[in-house]
Motif scaffolding. Sequence first.
Motif, mmCIF file in Angstrom:
data_model
loop_
_atom_site.group_PDB
_atom_site.id
_atom_site.type_symbol
_atom_site.label_atom_id
_atom_site.label_comp_id
_atom_site.label_asym_id
_atom_site.label_seq_id
_atom_site.Cartn_x
_atom_site.Cartn_y
_atom_site.Cartn_z
ATOM 1 N N THR A 1 -10.381 91.274 -7.192
ATOM 2 C CA THR A 1 -11.560 91.937 -6.852
ATOM 3 C C THR A 1 -11.245 92.653 -5.757
ATOM 4 O O THR A 1 -11.814 93.965 -5.825
ATOM 5 C CB THR A 1 -12.474 90.899 -6.308
ATOM 6 N N TYR A 2 -10.403 92.506 -4.892
ATOM 7 C CA TYR A 2 -10.015 93.713 -3.790
ATOM 8 C C TYR A 2 -9.538 94.907 -4.268
ATOM 9 O O TYR A 2 -9.893 96.038 -4.095
ATOM 10 C CB TYR A 2 -9.199 92.983 -2.847
ATOM 11 N N ALA A 3 -8.499 94.776 -5.405
ATOM 12 C CA ALA A 3 -7.967 95.897 -5.942
ATOM 13 C C ALA A 3 -8.950 96.639 -6.581
ATOM 14 O O ALA A 3 -8.957 97.910 -6.596
ATOM 15 C CB ALA A 3 -6.989 95.463 -6.794
ATOM 16 N N LEU A 4 -10.123 95.965 -7.315
ATOM 17 C CA LEU A 4 -10.825 96.803 -7.909
ATOM 18 C C LEU A 4 -11.937 97.699 -6.920
ATOM 19 O O LEU A 4 -12.266 98.798 -7.295
ATOM 20 C CB LEU A 4 -11.984 95.997 -8.614
ATOM 21 N N LEU A 5 -12.206 96.812 -5.761
ATOM 22 C CA LEU A 5 -12.948 97.517 -4.821
ATOM 23 C C LEU A 5 -12.352 98.720 -4.109
ATOM 24 O O LEU A 5 -12.820 99.791 -3.880
ATOM 25 C CB LEU A 5 -13.426 96.404 -3.588
ATOM 26 N N GLU A 6 -10.927 98.514 -4.048
ATOM 27 C CA GLU A 6 -10.170 99.632 -3.294
ATOM 28 C C GLU A 6 -10.239 100.854 -4.356
ATOM 29 O O GLU A 6 -10.138 101.984 -3.826
ATOM 30 C CB GLU A 6 -8.900 98.741 -3.004
ATOM 31 N N GLU A 7 -10.049 100.531 -5.713
ATOM 32 C CA GLU A 7 -10.026 101.694 -6.354
ATOM 33 C C GLU A 7 -11.291 102.173 -6.576
ATOM 34 O O GLU A 7 -11.303 103.668 -6.617
ATOM 35 C CB GLU A 7 -9.698 101.243 -8.019
ATOM 36 N N ARG A 8 -12.412 101.735 -6.707
ATOM 37 C CA ARG A 8 -13.453 102.371 -6.356
ATOM 38 C C ARG A 8 -13.811 103.103 -5.254
ATOM 39 O O ARG A 8 -14.478 104.215 -5.228
ATOM 40 C CB ARG A 8 -14.669 101.123 -6.701
ATOM 41 N N ALA A 9 -13.447 102.340 -4.217
ATOM 42 C CA ALA A 9 -13.685 103.175 -2.765
ATOM 43 C C ALA A 9 -12.909 104.375 -2.904
ATOM 44 O O ALA A 9 -13.168 105.692 -2.221
ATOM 45 C CB ALA A 9 -13.301 102.392 -1.549
ATOM 46 N N GLY A 10 -11.895 104.413 -3.350
ATOM 47 C CA GLY A 10 -10.912 105.596 -3.430
ATOM 48 C C GLY A 10 -11.536 106.668 -4.202
ATOM 49 O O GLY A 10 -11.519 107.802 -4.032
ATOM 50 N N VAL A 11 -11.971 106.040 -5.324
ATOM 51 C CA VAL A 11 -12.839 107.197 -6.255
ATOM 52 C C VAL A 11 -13.712 108.129 -5.440
ATOM 53 O O VAL A 11 -14.143 109.244 -5.557
ATOM 54 C CB VAL A 11 -13.492 106.782 -7.568
ATOM 55 N N MET A 12 -14.590 107.193 -4.817
ATOM 56 C CA MET A 12 -15.752 107.697 -3.783
ATOM 57 C C MET A 12 -15.434 108.606 -2.852
ATOM 58 O O MET A 12 -16.054 109.797 -2.538
ATOM 59 C CB MET A 12 -16.612 106.502 -3.352
ATOM 60 N N LEU A 13 -14.198 107.987 -2.167
ATOM 61 C CA LEU A 13 -13.657 108.790 -0.968
ATOM 62 C C LEU A 13 -13.226 110.194 -1.572
ATOM 63 O O LEU A 13 -13.420 111.151 -0.995
ATOM 64 C CB LEU A 13 -12.522 108.233 -0.444
#
Length: 339
Positions: free
Chosen positions: A158-170
């Motif tokens: 879950t953390y990794a998926l959130l981090e990936e999504r946050a990275g895309v948004m950033l």
Amino acid sequence: MSTTRPSYAETRETLRWRVALVLVALMSTLMLALGLLNTSLGLTDTARLAWIVFTLNATSLLGLLWLPRRAGTMAFFGVILGLIVFAIGFGWWHERPLHYWGFLFPVVVVFLLPAWRAMVAMLVFGLFVCGVAMLQIAPIDVVRFASVYGLMVCFVTTYALLEERAGVMLREVGDRDGLTGCFNRRRFNEAMARRVAPRAEATRLGVLLADVDHFKAINDQRGHLEGDGVLMAVASTLQRALQSEAERGRAKLYRYGGEEFAVLVSGRDPAQLGLLAEALRSAIAAGGDGLGPGEVTISVGVAAWWQGSEAPEAALQRADEALYEAKRGGRNRVVVAPG
């Protein structure tokens, strides 16, 4: 060309490298302490494991310092994963249950693989550890390990998926102009920097600089909010006019600064670049997106070059000079730089 701040990807790699350095220091200290402790207690097997981990960890430090940062970081975390698998097998061989080393696997593998691939690797590794543990400990203890390990897999994934999504948004926020939605000046500078080195196959490139005519008068007479609306309408019209080229990966639109836009094009000769620039100029002059016909116009300067034969900065300078020639010539026109 102005110096740009590190991109999100560059910052992320630097942070991962620094985390790896910290982990090397912590793990070396821990393994040194465990090696000395187990040796003093006469636990030869576990002492040997601690010294093996300490030695490989120290070797990883050399890789972090000598290899390029990305390569060194990936090698370090790869070594750690290998050590975890080795520790499980080492414990099985010496009849010492070391299944608890498996709890390290999820928090390490996410540094190496995308989230979904990491999850698959975690599950496969969990089955491996449970299989080894069944030969060494009571079934109820295997169930307890599997339960806690499964929860860890859920949380880490879950953390990794959130981090990936946050990275895309950033990355999206960092790469786009907040007003027009075009790629921003930093992204433009990075794209130009990538076009410095010559390629095996000669690559024809072009840059178009488009400036909104009399934009200061628009701001002065209508106000800055109206001026912002004009810039958004111009950007939208340019994006639509470039859609065919963009879908083929041959052109990208950037907000170069203020009322100026830039287009990077590949695979087009000077004559074709001139036609493309003329299509952009005509699209703006025709109006649309809230603009009346002839209400807003642009002037465009065009420069073409072969990758590796000329510095991108030089081509950009020629496009800029062509743009000012278009301005001096009466605006609402296209000028293609010689060369």
